[in-house]
Write a protein that holds these residues in place. Structure first.
Motif, PDB file in Angstrom:
ATOM      1  N   PHE A  23       0.820  -1.213   0.000  1.00 21.77           N
ATOM      2  CA  PHE A  23       0.000   0.000   0.000  1.00 21.77           C
ATOM      3  C   PHE A  23       0.859   1.270   0.000  1.00 21.77           C
ATOM      4  O   PHE A  23       0.371   2.356   0.307  1.00 21.77           O
ATOM      5  CB  PHE A  23      -0.954  -0.010   1.199  1.00 21.77           C
ATOM      6  CG  PHE A  23      -2.080  -0.992   1.033  1.00 21.77           C
ATOM      7  CD1 PHE A  23      -3.292  -0.589   0.497  1.00 21.77           C
ATOM      8  CD2 PHE A  23      -1.907  -2.320   1.374  1.00 21.77           C
ATOM      9  CE1 PHE A  23      -4.323  -1.494   0.321  1.00 21.77           C
ATOM     10  CE2 PHE A  23      -2.930  -3.236   1.201  1.00 21.77           C
ATOM     11  CZ  PHE A  23      -4.151  -2.822   0.668  1.00 21.77           C
ATOM     12  N   MET A  32       0.250   2.340  -5.012  1.00 17.91           N
ATOM     13  CA  MET A  32      -1.099   2.876  -5.249  1.00 17.91           C
ATOM     14  C   MET A  32      -1.154   3.612  -6.593  1.00 17.91           C
ATOM     15  O   MET A  32      -2.152   3.553  -7.310  1.00 17.91           O
ATOM     16  CB  MET A  32      -1.507   3.818  -4.116  1.00 17.91           C
ATOM     17  CG  MET A  32      -1.769   3.122  -2.780  1.00 17.91           C
ATOM     18  SD  MET A  32      -3.071   1.861  -2.852  1.00 17.91           S
ATOM     19  CE  MET A  32      -2.087   0.359  -3.046  1.00 17.91           C
ATOM     20  N   LEU A  78      -9.850  -6.650   3.490  1.00 17.79           N
ATOM     21  CA  LEU A  78      -9.709  -5.560   2.518  1.00 17.79           C
ATOM     22  C   LEU A  78     -11.040  -5.263   1.829  1.00 17.79           C
ATOM     23  O   LEU A  78     -11.360  -4.103   1.548  1.00 17.79           O
ATOM     24  CB  LEU A  78      -8.641  -5.911   1.479  1.00 17.79           C
ATOM     25  CG  LEU A  78      -7.194  -5.904   1.965  1.00 17.79           C
ATOM     26  CD1 LEU A  78      -6.260  -6.407   0.867  1.00 17.79           C
ATOM     27  CD2 LEU A  78      -6.771  -4.516   2.422  1.00 17.79           C
ATOM     28  N   GLY A 126     -12.337  -1.888   2.722  1.00 27.94           N
ATOM     29  CA  GLY A 126     -12.053  -1.093   1.533  1.00 27.94           C
ATOM     30  C   GLY A 126     -13.254  -0.642   0.753  1.00 27.94           C
ATOM     31  O   GLY A 126     -13.232   0.423   0.145  1.00 27.94           O
ATOM     32  N   GLY A 181      -5.266   1.366   4.209  1.00 26.87           N
ATOM     33  CA  GLY A 181      -5.786   1.733   2.891  1.00 26.87           C
ATOM     34  C   GLY A 181      -6.112   3.201   2.722  1.00 26.87           C
ATOM     35  O   GLY A 181      -6.855   3.574   1.805  1.00 26.87           O
ATOM     36  N   PHE A 220      -5.339   4.532  -0.796  1.00 28.45           N
ATOM     37  CA  PHE A 220      -6.260   3.905  -1.750  1.00 28.45           C
ATOM     38  C   PHE A 220      -7.622   4.587  -1.696  1.00 28.45           C
ATOM     39  O   PHE A 220      -8.205   4.944  -2.731  1.00 28.45           O
ATOM     40  CB  PHE A 220      -6.391   2.413  -1.416  1.00 28.45           C
ATOM     41  CG  PHE A 220      -7.270   1.637  -2.358  1.00 28.45           C
ATOM     42  CD1 PHE A 220      -6.711   0.911  -3.393  1.00 28.45           C
ATOM     43  CD2 PHE A 220      -8.650   1.610  -2.201  1.00 28.45           C
ATOM     44  CE1 PHE A 220      -7.517   0.181  -4.271  1.00 28.45           C
ATOM     45  CE2 PHE A 220      -9.461   0.897  -3.065  1.00 28.45           C
ATOM     46  CZ  PHE A 220      -8.897   0.173  -4.104  1.00 28.45           C
TER      47      PHE A 220
END
Length: 448
Positions: A111, A116, A260, A264, A400, A403
């Motif tokens: 990450f 990314m 995730l 996410g 994350g 992201f």
């Protein structure tokens, strides 16, 4: 004969009063948190049984202490490790101690900002594909659109083109069902026996095993193909433990991928829904985003460079997450006795911090209920970040973060360049599950 240790706690909420409101608190604890904070102050406590204490706070000093300054004495509670891991396995979100640290060190490089940046093009293509047929000139429920988008962005970023649509849809259904049941288990523990004898726990464990099987098939197909897709799955497959030089086991990889998906997609879907709802009530702020995007595009065609220049757009997203933090609450238990705000607290005290209330605490924010992106620009930005926890803080800050910000910025960029957004109502309801879920948000998209 040793003298018993003396402990003291913040102002105590009566257990009788708590139990009287228990069913309403289960449905939505946020109004009760506000009521109790207004009555007892920024930190209060509750005694359960003979010796178990719970502390709830919206004080920044408490947040800093348990998440950063003395984080080594605080671990995630059983609410997170026991209940969630039963369905999601033992991954970054649910692990504690040395195992958590080992996994964090292993996964963190995947990450990294440079990694990314490699996902941006794929992310942008997915967003364009998912939003190209947005319904126009009529009020539409917003969350289903954002939820579907966020899920597919995570799926394509993880698996690129290797996952069949029907498998991904089934995985999404399982995640929704498991999370809804998980909240019931946490909020109504007195029904634990009924959940067990009625077969509900077993049924949801079987759903979790089905999700494992879906992910396992995708992983094994990737390994067998020996093809590189330059996605998150490739990055995770390439990771190696420092001490052994070995890769994660397939089951550990499955557990991390499930987490995730949960962390996410749902947090991003929530945040984008809240942000677009707020923008739908503030056309002047939409216009500022539009002006910034047009100016940036005149400077560069490189998407990563564009993202790095979206200062106002990022401020809008941050201000939305201040008002509606996707991870709206966190908790920790102290491993050993500790001193907190001058109170001597026993080991295994459950300490919860409501980021939702901390982000609206007038001690830290002027006009806290107002939507003001300027809080995250210029000189104000540094001050605001002292009291801002949309992704947690300290060593366990959300892995994350980068992201999510890329995904939300690209989504807002696409929508605001093409449409004017109008909200159907001024207010929005919330449903505080594992994440803070928006309820009843509808908007109209009109061509610019």
């Amino acid at each position: 004969m040793s003298t018993p240790k003396k402990y003291n706690y913040p102002t105590q909420l009566s257990i009788i009063r708590f139990l009287f409101n228990a069913e309403s608190i289960r449905k939505n604890p946020i109004p009760f948190h506000r009521k109790y904070f207004d009555q007892f102050g920024d930190t209060f406590s509750l005694k359960i049984g003979k010796s178990k204490h719970v502390i709830l706070s919206r004080d920044n000093e408490v947040a800093e202490y348990i998440l950063q300054k003395n984080q080594k004495n605080f671990q995630k509670s059983e609410l997170q490790t026991k209940f969630i891991s039963k369905y999601l396995g033992k991954g970054l979100l649910t692990a504690n101690g040395d195992f958590w640290l080992k996994q964090r060190r292993l996964i963190q490089p995947a990450f990294h900002k440079q990694k990314m940046n490699q996902l941006v093009q794929n992310m942008q293509q997915t967003i364009i594909s998912e939003l190209k047929d947005l319904p126009e000139e009529k009020s539409v429920p917003l969350f289903p659109i954002m939820n579907n988008l966020a899920f597919n962005v995570v799926a394509k970023s993880l698996f690129h083109i290797s996952a069949k649509e029907e498998k991904m849809n089934r995985l999404k259904e399982i995640i929704i069902q498991v999370q809804e049941f998980l909240i019931k288990e946490i909020r109504v523990p007195y029904k634990a026996f009924w959940f067990k004898i009625s077969g509900q726990i077993q049924r949801h464990k079987e759903l979790a095993l089905e999700s494992d099987a879906i992910i396992k098939e995708i992983v094994e197909e990737r390994i067998k193909s020996n093809e590189k897709q330059n996605d998150l799955l490739d990055m995770l497959l390439e990771t190696r433990y420092e001490d052994t030089g070995k890769a994660m086991s397939t089951q550990q990889l499955i557990d991390e991928i499930k987490i995730l998906f949960i962390a996410g997609h749902e947090t991003s879907a929530n945040a984008m829904t809240f942000t677009l709802h707020l923008l739908g009530n503030h056309p002047e702020i939409q216009q500022k985003i539009f002006d910034e995007l047009i100016e940036i595009e005149s400077q560069t065609n490189d998407v990563v460079e564009q993202l790095q220049k979206m200062n106002y757009t990022n401020a809008v997203i941050n201000e939305s997450m201040r008002l509606y933090p996707p991870a709206w609450i966190t908790d920790r238990e102290n491993i050993e006795d500790d001193t907190l705000l001058g109170y001597h607290v026993k080991d295994k005290t459950l300490i919860g911090v409501s980021f939702y209330e901390l982000h609206r605490n007038p001690k830290y924010w002027n006009n806290p209920e107002d939507f003001k992106p300027e809080r995250f620009l210029g000189e104000q930005k540094k001050e605001s970040y002292k009291y801002f926890y949309p992704f947690g803080a300290g060593p366990r800050m959300c892995i994350g973060l980068g992201f999510a910000m890329y995904e939300m910025s690209l989504t807002l960029s696409y929508i605001i360049k093409k449409f004017k957004v109008t909200s159907s109502a001024k207010d929005i309801q919330v449903n505080p599950l594992v994440t803070l879920k928006p309820v009843g948000a509808s908007v109209k998209f009109s061509k610019r």
